[in-house]
Design an enzyme around this catalytic site. Structure first.
Site, PDB file in Angstrom:
ATOM      1  N   LYS A   1       0.858  -1.191   0.000  1.00  0.00           N
ATOM      2  CA  LYS A   1       0.000   0.000   0.000  1.00  0.00           C
ATOM      3  C   LYS A   1       0.880   1.222   0.000  1.00  0.00           C
ATOM      4  CE  LYS A   1      -4.534   0.904   0.512  1.00  0.00           C
ATOM      5  NZ  LYS A   1      -5.658  -0.012   0.237  1.00  0.00           N
TER       6      LYS A   1
HETATM    7  N1  GLU Z   1      -7.374   0.098  -3.024  1.00  0.00           N
HETATM    8  C1  GLU Z   1      -8.151  -1.088  -3.280  1.00  0.00           C
HETATM    9  C2  GLU Z   1      -8.194  -1.970  -2.043  1.00  0.00           C
HETATM   10  O1  GLU Z   1      -8.019  -1.505  -0.933  1.00  0.00           O
HETATM   11  C3  GLU Z   1      -7.702  -1.819  -4.533  1.00  0.00           C
HETATM   12  C4  GLU Z   1      -6.284  -2.281  -4.557  1.00  0.00           C
HETATM   13  C5  GLU Z   1      -5.829  -2.828  -5.902  1.00  0.00           C
HETATM   14  O2  GLU Z   1      -6.638  -2.941  -6.816  1.00  0.00           O
HETATM   15  O3  GLU Z   1      -4.648  -3.125  -6.000  1.00  0.00           O
HETATM   16  O4  GLU Z   1      -8.489  -3.134  -2.127  1.00  0.00           O
END
Ligand code: GLU
Length: 424
Positions: free
Chosen positions: A114
């Site tokens: 993240k």
């Molecule tokens: N931000 C989204 C989540 O928390 C998607 C992450 C992604 O598609 O890599 O799942």
């Protein structure tokens, strides 16, 4: 003397401490893999970067950026990037860890990562936002890449931001590299269905959970917190399936209509006004009235730490479906359990987004693009299958759906860890 808490301390406040408590809750079910559990309590790699940009007025502003790769035993890092004024390193650590769990829960071949920038993007012009995004991408460019770590949208980031990230990375390495981020616009390697995928997944999992508990979606009363990419799509799909969306809260306020809010009209109001507050065909209500709304299903689809020991007692729903990441604290989880409320955890309920991100990444590698129908079918089939095995695990061990999801996911992650072994 002031000492910072170690990040291994489960008393660590905030999302990372919550995540550590969740790992402690799953540990008794890991059998011989318990030997590796410590792996999950430490991020593999955490990068903090300075992101300086020239503002439109000529002054220089510095922002703090992060990219955390929590675990890569099952594949490259994968997870979104959020732009928010309250983002901190321990928060991004927790969000990256939840991505490891989520990706393993739906069995897509990714680890967890993240990123984020501590900034209120609403205070920046489009040109400033572009410079911020490009400088951040360049700074984290040393650890991202299509086979290393693949960012995506999250809170306050969207397709346009992903296009800038992709272009910056590709320019820096001198190659086409569409697979470096997902959630891109269709014309630069994005996937059909990606924008709606998280909300569609929330709807799919909610429908599956309702079916198993004998709750009919047609006629069900639903309250939703958050009307962004997740909440608005989930609310619309539930409403199309015959449910009544009786209350919605966002950062501007809370609105309610006992007969059900008109989703298309509310969407138009939000597009024009920037939030749900003041929507004509509804009453403005207080935040505590929102939490105590008489409903069957409550969908927190905003930020983490929203359902706490202070408001969990107010909740009247029989089911909570977590569209956001980390919306419920462990204390609130226990209160809801005692009240007989079924909590469907984030790490399965909102996994639709990353599942279609996986499809986007596969399509980018093969440069062969699928139809929207094909994508939605595959999404629903993966999510149903994942939920069925989590449900069965919960029944088998007599544990919550959250602990069951962690059992399934942590077993997959630590099995990979065990098979790979330690280097050197
Ligand atoms: N931000 C989204 C989540 O928390 C998607 C992450 C992604 O598609 O890599 O799942």
């Amino acid at each position: 003397m002031h000492t910072l808490p170690s990040y291994l301390d489960p008393q660590h406040l905030g999302p990372w401490g919550i995540y550590l408590q969740q790992i402690d809750r799953v540990t008794p079910y890991l059998g011989s893999l318990t030997r590796w559990v410590e792996t999950l309590k430490r991020p593999k790699r955490a990068l903090v970067v300075d992101v300086p940009i020239a503002l439109d007025n000529g002054t220089i502003a510095h922002f703090e950026g992060y990219r955390v790769q929590h675990n890569m035993s099952r594949g490259p890092g994968k997870g979104g990037v959020r732009f928010h004024q309250d983002v901190t390193l321990p928060e991004v650590m927790a969000l990256s860890a939840w991505m490891s769990i989520k990706n393993a829960a739906v069995n897509v071949p990714f680890g967890g990562a993240k990123g984020g920038i501590r900034v209120d993007p609403r205070t920046l012009s489009q040109a400033e936002l572009e410079r911020l995004t490009r400088r951040y991408t360049s700074e984290i460019g040393i650890i991202i890449g299509p086979t290393k770590d693949i960012p995506a949208p999250d809170v306050n980031t969207n397709e346009k931001v992903m296009a800038w990230m992709m272009d910056t990375y590709a320019t820096n390495i001198g190659e086409t590299a569409t697979g470096v981020v997902t959630g891109k616009p269709i014309s630069v390697g994005g996937s059909l269905g990606r924008r709606e995928a998280t909300g569609r997944g929330v709807f799919t999992i909610g429908t599956e959970a309702a079916r198993r508990t004998g709750l009919s979606i047609a006629g069900a009363r639903i309250a939703v917190q958050g009307f962004g990419n997740v909440g608005s799509v989930a609310a619309r799909l539930f409403s199309e399936a015959g449910a009544h969306i009786v209350a919605i809260q966002d950062h501007t306020g809370s609105v309610a209509n006992d007969k059900g809010l008109d989703m298309a009209a509310l969407q138009a109001h939000v597009a024009a006004e920037g939030g749900v507050k003041g929507f004509k065909s509804a009453q403005d209500i207080s935040s505590s009235d929102f939490w105590s709304t008489k409903c069957d299903i409550l969908i927190p689809a905003a930020l983490e730490g929203q359902i706490t020991q202070d408001n969990a007692g107010l909740i009247q729903a029989q089911m909570v479906i977590e569209g956001a990441n980390g919306p419920t604290t462990p204390e609130a989880d226990d209160i809801l359990k005692d009240k007989g409320v079924l909590v469907v955890p984030d790490v399965i309920a909102n996994a639709g987004g990353v599942t279609v991100s996986y499809f986007e990444w596969v399509q980018d590698f093969s440069s062969f693009f699928w139809s929207e129908e094909e994508i939605n079918e595959r999404l629903v089939s993966i999510m149903k299958k994942a939920f069925a095995s989590i449900w069965d695990t919960a029944q088998q061990h007599k544990v919550s759906l959250r602990t069951a999801t962690y059992i399934v996911a942590c077993t997959r992650i630590l099995t990979a860890r065990d098979l790979r072994g330690l280097y050197p």
